[in-house]
Design a protein around this motif. Structure first.
Motif, PDB file in Angstrom:
ATOM      1  N   ALA A   1       3.710  -7.392   1.060  1.00  0.00           N
ATOM      2  CA  ALA A   1       2.922  -7.251  -0.160  1.00  0.00           C
ATOM      3  C   ALA A   1       2.868  -5.799  -0.597  1.00  0.00           C
ATOM      4  CB  ALA A   1       1.502  -7.788   0.070  1.00  0.00           C
ATOM      5  N   PHE A   2       2.811  -4.888   0.368  1.00  0.00           N
ATOM      6  CA  PHE A   2       2.822  -3.462   0.053  1.00  0.00           C
ATOM      7  C   PHE A   2       4.181  -3.038  -0.506  1.00  0.00           C
ATOM      8  CE2 PHE A   2       3.947   0.870   1.355  1.00  0.00           C
ATOM      9  CZ  PHE A   2       2.928   1.598   0.756  1.00  0.00           C
ATOM     10  N   LEU A   3       5.259  -3.512   0.110  1.00  0.00           N
ATOM     11  CA  LEU A   3       6.602  -3.107  -0.305  1.00  0.00           C
ATOM     12  C   LEU A   3       6.946  -3.584  -1.712  1.00  0.00           C
ATOM     13  CD1 LEU A   3       8.603  -3.678   3.019  1.00  0.00           C
ATOM     14  CD2 LEU A   3       7.848  -1.501   2.029  1.00  0.00           C
ATOM     15  N   VAL A   4       6.459  -4.775  -2.093  1.00  0.00           N
ATOM     16  CA  VAL A   4       6.791  -5.293  -3.422  1.00  0.00           C
ATOM     17  C   VAL A   4       5.730  -4.932  -4.460  1.00  0.00           C
ATOM     18  CG1 VAL A   4       8.094  -7.214  -2.444  1.00  0.00           C
ATOM     19  CG2 VAL A   4       5.678  -7.539  -3.035  1.00  0.00           C
ATOM     20  N   GLY A   5       4.709  -4.199  -4.045  1.00  0.00           N
ATOM     21  CA  GLY A   5       3.719  -3.704  -4.992  1.00  0.00           C
ATOM     22  C   GLY A   5       2.559  -4.625  -5.263  1.00  0.00           C
ATOM     23  N   VAL A   6       2.427  -5.720  -4.498  1.00  0.00           N
ATOM     24  CA  VAL A   6       1.307  -6.630  -4.691  1.00  0.00           C
ATOM     25  C   VAL A   6       0.012  -6.016  -4.178  1.00  0.00           C
ATOM     26  CG1 VAL A   6       0.351  -8.889  -4.079  1.00  0.00           C
ATOM     27  CG2 VAL A   6       2.784  -8.651  -4.617  1.00  0.00           C
ATOM     28  N   ASP A   7       0.094  -5.301  -3.069  1.00  0.00           N
ATOM     29  CA  ASP A   7      -1.085  -4.664  -2.480  1.00  0.00           C
ATOM     30  C   ASP A   7      -0.681  -3.292  -1.961  1.00  0.00           C
ATOM     31  OD1 ASP A   7      -3.367  -3.881  -1.203  1.00  0.00           O
ATOM     32  OD2 ASP A   7      -3.438  -5.537   0.240  1.00  0.00           O
ATOM     33  N   ARG A   8      -0.990  -2.249  -2.713  1.00  0.00           N
ATOM     34  CA  ARG A   8      -0.617  -0.891  -2.331  1.00  0.00           C
ATOM     35  C   ARG A   8      -1.768  -0.126  -1.676  1.00  0.00           C
ATOM     36  NH1 ARG A   8       4.822   1.111  -3.087  1.00  0.00           N
ATOM     37  NH2 ARG A   8       5.875  -0.615  -4.122  1.00  0.00           N
ATOM     38  N   ALA A   9      -2.891  -0.773  -1.494  1.00  0.00           N
ATOM     39  CA  ALA A   9      -4.042  -0.097  -0.896  1.00  0.00           C
ATOM     40  C   ALA A   9      -3.820   0.080   0.600  1.00  0.00           C
ATOM     41  CB  ALA A   9      -5.313  -0.905  -1.140  1.00  0.00           C
ATOM     42  N   VAL A  10      -3.814   1.320   1.066  1.00  0.00           N
ATOM     43  CA  VAL A  10      -3.632   1.615   2.487  1.00  0.00           C
ATOM     44  C   VAL A  10      -4.882   2.322   2.993  1.00  0.00           C
ATOM     45  CG1 VAL A  10      -2.261   2.813   4.216  1.00  0.00           C
ATOM     46  CG2 VAL A  10      -1.146   1.826   2.209  1.00  0.00           C
ATOM     47  N   THR A  11      -5.582   1.669   3.909  1.00  0.00           N
ATOM     48  CA  THR A  11      -6.770   2.260   4.510  1.00  0.00           C
ATOM     49  C   THR A  11      -6.465   2.622   5.962  1.00  0.00           C
ATOM     50  OG1 THR A  11      -7.616   0.137   5.287  1.00  0.00           O
ATOM     51  CG2 THR A  11      -8.223   0.812   3.047  1.00  0.00           C
ATOM     52  N   VAL A  12      -7.364   3.389   6.546  1.00  0.00           N
ATOM     53  CA  VAL A  12      -7.197   3.754   7.955  1.00  0.00           C
ATOM     54  C   VAL A  12      -7.194   2.503   8.823  1.00  0.00           C
ATOM     55  CG1 VAL A  12      -8.231   4.977   9.900  1.00  0.00           C
ATOM     56  CG2 VAL A  12      -8.216   6.029   7.632  1.00  0.00           C
ATOM     57  N   LYS A  13      -8.095   1.563   8.506  1.00  0.00           N
ATOM     58  CA  LYS A  13      -8.172   0.330   9.301  1.00  0.00           C
ATOM     59  C   LYS A  13      -6.889  -0.479   9.177  1.00  0.00           C
ATOM     60  CE  LYS A  13     -13.180  -0.353   9.365  1.00  0.00           C
ATOM     61  NZ  LYS A  13     -14.313  -1.223   8.936  1.00  0.00           N
ATOM     62  N   LYS A  14      -6.365  -0.548   7.954  1.00  0.00           N
ATOM     63  CA  LYS A  14      -5.148  -1.331   7.748  1.00  0.00           C
ATOM     64  C   LYS A  14      -3.964  -0.696   8.490  1.00  0.00           C
ATOM     65  CE  LYS A  14      -4.653  -3.327   3.802  1.00  0.00           C
ATOM     66  NZ  LYS A  14      -4.372  -3.642   2.372  1.00  0.00           N
ATOM     67  N   ALA A  15      -3.849   0.630   8.414  1.00  0.00           N
ATOM     68  CA  ALA A  15      -2.770   1.324   9.120  1.00  0.00           C
ATOM     69  C   ALA A  15      -2.908   1.146  10.626  1.00  0.00           C
ATOM     70  CB  ALA A  15      -2.783   2.813   8.761  1.00  0.00           C
ATOM     71  N   ALA A  16      -4.142   1.234  11.124  1.00  0.00           N
ATOM     72  CA  ALA A  16      -4.367   1.031  12.550  1.00  0.00           C
ATOM     73  C   ALA A  16      -4.027  -0.400  12.955  1.00  0.00           C
ATOM     74  CB  ALA A  16      -5.823   1.345  12.893  1.00  0.00           C
ATOM     75  N   GLY A  17      -4.319  -1.358  12.052  1.00  0.00           N
ATOM     76  CA  GLY A  17      -3.998  -2.757  12.328  1.00  0.00           C
ATOM     77  C   GLY A  17      -2.506  -2.987  12.465  1.00  0.00           C
ATOM     78  N   PHE A  18      -1.733  -2.383  11.553  1.00  0.00           N
ATOM     79  CA  PHE A  18      -0.283  -2.504  11.656  1.00  0.00           C
ATOM     80  C   PHE A  18       0.227  -1.892  12.960  1.00  0.00           C
ATOM     81  CE2 PHE A  18      -0.151  -2.971   6.910  1.00  0.00           C
ATOM     82  CZ  PHE A  18       0.498  -4.194   6.916  1.00  0.00           C
ATOM     83  N   ALA A  19      -0.304  -0.739  13.319  1.00  0.00           N
ATOM     84  CA  ALA A  19       0.125  -0.063  14.542  1.00  0.00           C
ATOM     85  C   ALA A  19      -0.191  -0.912  15.770  1.00  0.00           C
ATOM     86  CB  ALA A  19      -0.540   1.313  14.640  1.00  0.00           C
ATOM     87  N   LEU A  20      -1.410  -1.467  15.812  1.00  0.00           N
ATOM     88  CA  LEU A  20      -1.793  -2.310  16.948  1.00  0.00           C
ATOM     89  C   LEU A  20      -0.935  -3.574  17.017  1.00  0.00           C
ATOM     90  CD1 LEU A  20      -5.701  -2.205  17.109  1.00  0.00           C
ATOM     91  CD2 LEU A  20      -4.086  -1.400  18.836  1.00  0.00           C
ATOM     92  N   GLY A  21      -0.712  -4.191  15.855  1.00  0.00           N
ATOM     93  CA  GLY A  21       0.096  -5.401  15.819  1.00  0.00           C
ATOM     94  C   GLY A  21       1.515  -5.146  16.290  1.00  0.00           C
TER      95      GLY A  21
END
Length: 300
Positions: free
Chosen positions: A117-137
């Motif tokens: 969704a971020f890559l295609v522009g549907v959701d470009r909001a990046v928060t610290v929690k979201k970035a940490a979630g991707f890293a943990l996942g």
């Protein structure tokens, strides 16, 4: 539709638990069905049986199949990336990895969805929690695969097929969100039509990959029936009932329960080992999913 802040009823909790059991057990049924059928045969039967359950229910409620060619074009694309491809990939993957591993890797779907969704522009909001979630996942996936253990069956093409299936689901969610949902088509009919389109796609694939003679084992046939009638057809109906009655956030809780159900059932019925890597991977993946979804859940 009820909103989630009204609270989930006891009946709603029971439905969420039932849906988690239906979808979480699908990986067990796939593993058992592989004893008699190849992945393409399994997916064709699963989709056909699911459609046989879902379509009459949708039609009995006065719903009608879409008539626009453009809508059907989008439905066939969604069916390809949300049903046909991931279902076959999970079947291929479970030929070499356990149903528990497939279930855990399936839990990465929300991570793939948000990334795409971020890559295609549907959701470009990046928060610290979201970035940490991707890293943990991502760390959770690495731990599950344990590439430092060269003998690990998970670090194989089968494991990669399951991971690719989860990514395909992610593509499907983004595609459906952009081209199919919110356009006046009732979700139940949308789902029935998509299963019908996916059944057609698998029927076209059967002459090329599904003609080998199956082994009509009782356990394989029973598992295939359970996978199609309950794990696909009934599960879709139950999912939309939960969304209608309790709201989308309550329905999303199922995501967190599927890998746990898959691991427990694989351990009980298939004697699949629950290794420290799998247990740690579950924790990390679900923690990552929780962080990436927390913000959107708070908005609802």
């Amino acid at each position: 539709m009820k909103t989630d802040h009204q609270g989930v009823t006891r009946a709603g909790i029971a439905r969420v638990a039932a849906l988690a059991l239906l979808w979480g057990s699908s990986f067990l049924w796939i593993k058992l069905a592989l004893r008699g059928f190849n992945p393409v045969q399994i997916v064709f039967a699963r989709l056909l049986l699911g459609f046989v359950v879902l379509a009459p229910i949708a039609l009995s409620r006065g719903l009608h199949f879409p008539r626009e060619r453009r809508v059907w074009g989008h439905l066939f694309v969604a069916a390809l990336v949300s049903n046909a491809v991931p279902y076959v990939l999970f079947g291929i993957g479970e030929e070499t990895v356990g149903s528990n591993v497939a279930g855990v890797l399936n839990a990465t779907t929300p991570l793939w969805t948000l990334l795409l969704a971020f890559l295609v522009g549907v959701d470009r909001a990046v928060t610290v929690k979201k970035a940490a979630g991707f890293a943990l996942g991502f760390l959770g996936v690495v731990v599950i695969f344990s590439p430092w253990e060269s003998a690990s069956e998970i670090a194989s093409w089968g494991g990669l097929a399951c991971l690719a299936a989860a990514a395909s689901y992610g593509i499907g969610y983004v595609y459906m969100g952009r081209f199919l949902t919110g356009r006046g088509i009732p979700p139940l009919m949308l789902s029935a039509a998509q299963l019908g389109a996916a059944t057609v796609l698998l029927a076209l694939a059967l002459p090329f990959a599904g003609l080998e003679s199956p082994t009509w084992r009782l356990d394989a046939v029973a598992s295939l029936l359970l996978l199609g009638l309950l794990g696909t057809g009934a599960a879709y109906v139950l999912n939309y009932r939960i969304i209608d009655d309790e709201g989308p956030t309550a329905a999303s809780v199922v995501t967190y329960l599927l890998p746990i159900v898959a691991v427990i059932l694989g351990w009980i019925f298939l004697d699949e080992a629950v290794t420290a890597a799998i247990a740690a991977g579950i924790v990390l993946v679900l923690a990552g999913v929780t962080l990436t979804r927390k913000r959107s859940a708070e908005k609802r």
